[in-house]
Write a protein that holds these residues in place. Structure first.
Motif, short mmCIF file in Angstrom:
data_model
loop_
_atom_site.label_atom_id
_atom_site.label_comp_id
_atom_site.label_asym_id
_atom_site.label_seq_id
_atom_site.Cartn_x
_atom_site.Cartn_y
_atom_site.Cartn_z
N ALA A 6 23.80 42.11 -27.10
CA ALA A 6 23.38 41.76 -25.73
C ALA A 6 24.35 42.25 -24.67
N GLY A 7 25.43 42.90 -25.09
CA GLY A 7 26.38 43.44 -24.14
C GLY A 7 27.32 42.41 -23.54
N ILE A 8 27.54 41.28 -24.27
CA ILE A 8 28.50 40.26 -23.81
C ILE A 8 29.87 40.64 -24.35
N PRO A 9 30.81 41.04 -23.51
CA PRO A 9 32.07 41.59 -24.04
C PRO A 9 33.02 40.56 -24.61
N ASN A 10 33.09 39.37 -23.99
CA ASN A 10 34.09 38.38 -24.39
C ASN A 10 33.51 37.43 -25.43
N ARG A 11 34.15 37.40 -26.59
CA ARG A 11 33.66 36.57 -27.69
C ARG A 11 34.81 35.79 -28.29
N ILE A 12 34.67 34.47 -28.30
CA ILE A 12 35.69 33.60 -28.87
C ILE A 12 35.06 32.91 -30.08
#
Length: 388
Positions: free
Chosen positions: A116-122
């Motif tokens: 989905a193009g969400i760059p920040n992933r924790i």
């Protein structure tokens, strides 16, 4: 990492999606963190399969998105549809980051966020779960696939992994699942030490032992039942309590027939799910968790905060809470005889119980207070530029 705080003043608030495999988990373990972030000006959106706690999350002021997710499903078509559904939610919400909890959510959340193009992933892995802990044929079959999927989900320069104990950290490094520089160690989800406080509990006629956990064999339920049977000779002086619900979605779930046998025989008092575990812990003398492996068990931390002595296993996660001979006793994994011996020792040594309880309270204040956990988690967010 220094962040220019001015960029947060004139822009819409940061939006973070919390994604877990149950709404119960989000409510009981991550509600405090959600409020902490909300107080920092972050919009937190909750996402999980539907359950009894979704409405309570909304009552706490958080938007909640129900998810058609079956934890035990291995149907490739159903899982592909689920992944596409999660991706569609991320595309519609356009969060600044996705914070996923537990392995399946980490895998699906990581893959869907990338798509989905969400760059920040924790990613927060609070325990390695059945696939890594069990040696059943099913677990051994799934393990290589899960490792490959984890490596894909964790990739990327703006991906961060939060683990709760150094054993898990070393395992992820040894398996080369993620850049070691992207791993952060945060012990547990923390407890509110102003709520979980010692009480002036006095021993009754019977020494009350409590195991509070999901009813999974990997939690050491079999060893606990064995210890209860071995110490039945002290039945007039000791009582074994078991608090927790069955977990049909887990392959390691304890069978209903075993629970009925323990209950009918009087060997163990089975309480089922207990909403107010804090109240129950005020009424017991010893907390036990003979688990085979954990992240860092919240129940043990809460018990220590309330001044209870602890008997647990010398296993990853469990030994983070107990310093052997200081605030409790460590026994070998899978050793019912050692567990029974440790319980019997504390049955016969009330002064040692008080000594362990006081030391446990000090350890929690020093290492596990939720303020410490929130601050450490906040540093992960700041590293990604999500907090000023």
């Amino acid at each position: 990492m220094l962040v220019n705080a001015s960029k947060f003043r004139n822009n819409p608030p940061m939006k973070i999606i919390f994604f877990a495999n149950t709404d119960w988990y989000l409510y009981n373990f991550r509600l405090g963190l959600a409020h902490y972030l909300s107080n920092q000006g972050v919009e937190v959106v909750m996402m999980s399969p539907p359950g009894d706690y979704g409405a309570q999350l909304e009552e706490q002021g958080f938007r909640w998105i129900p998810l058609p997710m079956e934890r035990r499903s291995l149907n490739p078509l159903a899982e592909w549809k689920l992944l596409r559904f999660i991706r569609s939610v991320f595309r519609a919400e356009q969060p600044d980051a996705v914070h996923s909890f537990t392995i399946k959510s980490v895998v699906y959340g990581g893959l869907a966020a990338q798509s989905a193009g969400i760059p920040n992933r924790i990613h927060a892995v609070t325990g390695l779960g059945h696939v890594f802990v069990s040696n059943t044929p099913r677990a051994r079959l799934l393990r290589p696939l899960v490792k490959r999927l984890l490596k894909l989900a964790l990739r990327g320069s703006r991906s961060r992994l939060i683990l709760q104990n150094p054993d898990d950290r070393q395992l992820f490094i040894d398996l080369k699942l993620i850049n070691p520089n992207h791993i952060h160690l945060v012990k547990s989800s923390g407890v509110d030490t102003e709520v979980f406080v010692p009480t002036r509990h006095k021993r009754g006629k019977r020494f009350r032992v409590l195991l509070a956990a999901r009813l999974l064999w990997e939690k050491g339920i079999r060893e606990y039942a064995y210890a209860a049977q071995k110490l039945a000779i002290h039945a007039e002086k000791i009582e074994f309590l078991l608090a927790g619900a069955t977990d049909p979605g887990n392959p390691s779930a304890v069978e209903e027939n075993d629970i009925r046998i323990w209950q009918s025989s009087g060997l163990i008092k089975v309480l089922g799910h207990v909403d107010d575990l804090q109240y129950l812990m005020r009424e017991v003398d010893l907390m036990v968790l003979p688990s085979h492996r954990e992240g860092v068990p919240r129940g043990l931390i809460e018990a220590a905060a309330m001044g209870l002595p602890i008997v647990t296993t010398d296993a990853p996660g469990c030994r983070e809470v107990v310093d052997d001979g200081v605030n409790g006793l460590l026994v070998p994994v899978g050793d019912g005889d050692a567990l029974a011996h440790a319980i019997e020792y504390l049955l016969n040594n009330p002064d040692k119980c008080r000594e362990f309880g006081a030391a446990g309270r000090k350890k929690v204040l020093r290492e596990f207070d939720q303020k410490i956990v929130f601050a450490l988690t906040g540093e992960v967010y700041r590293e990604l530029g999500l907090l000023p």
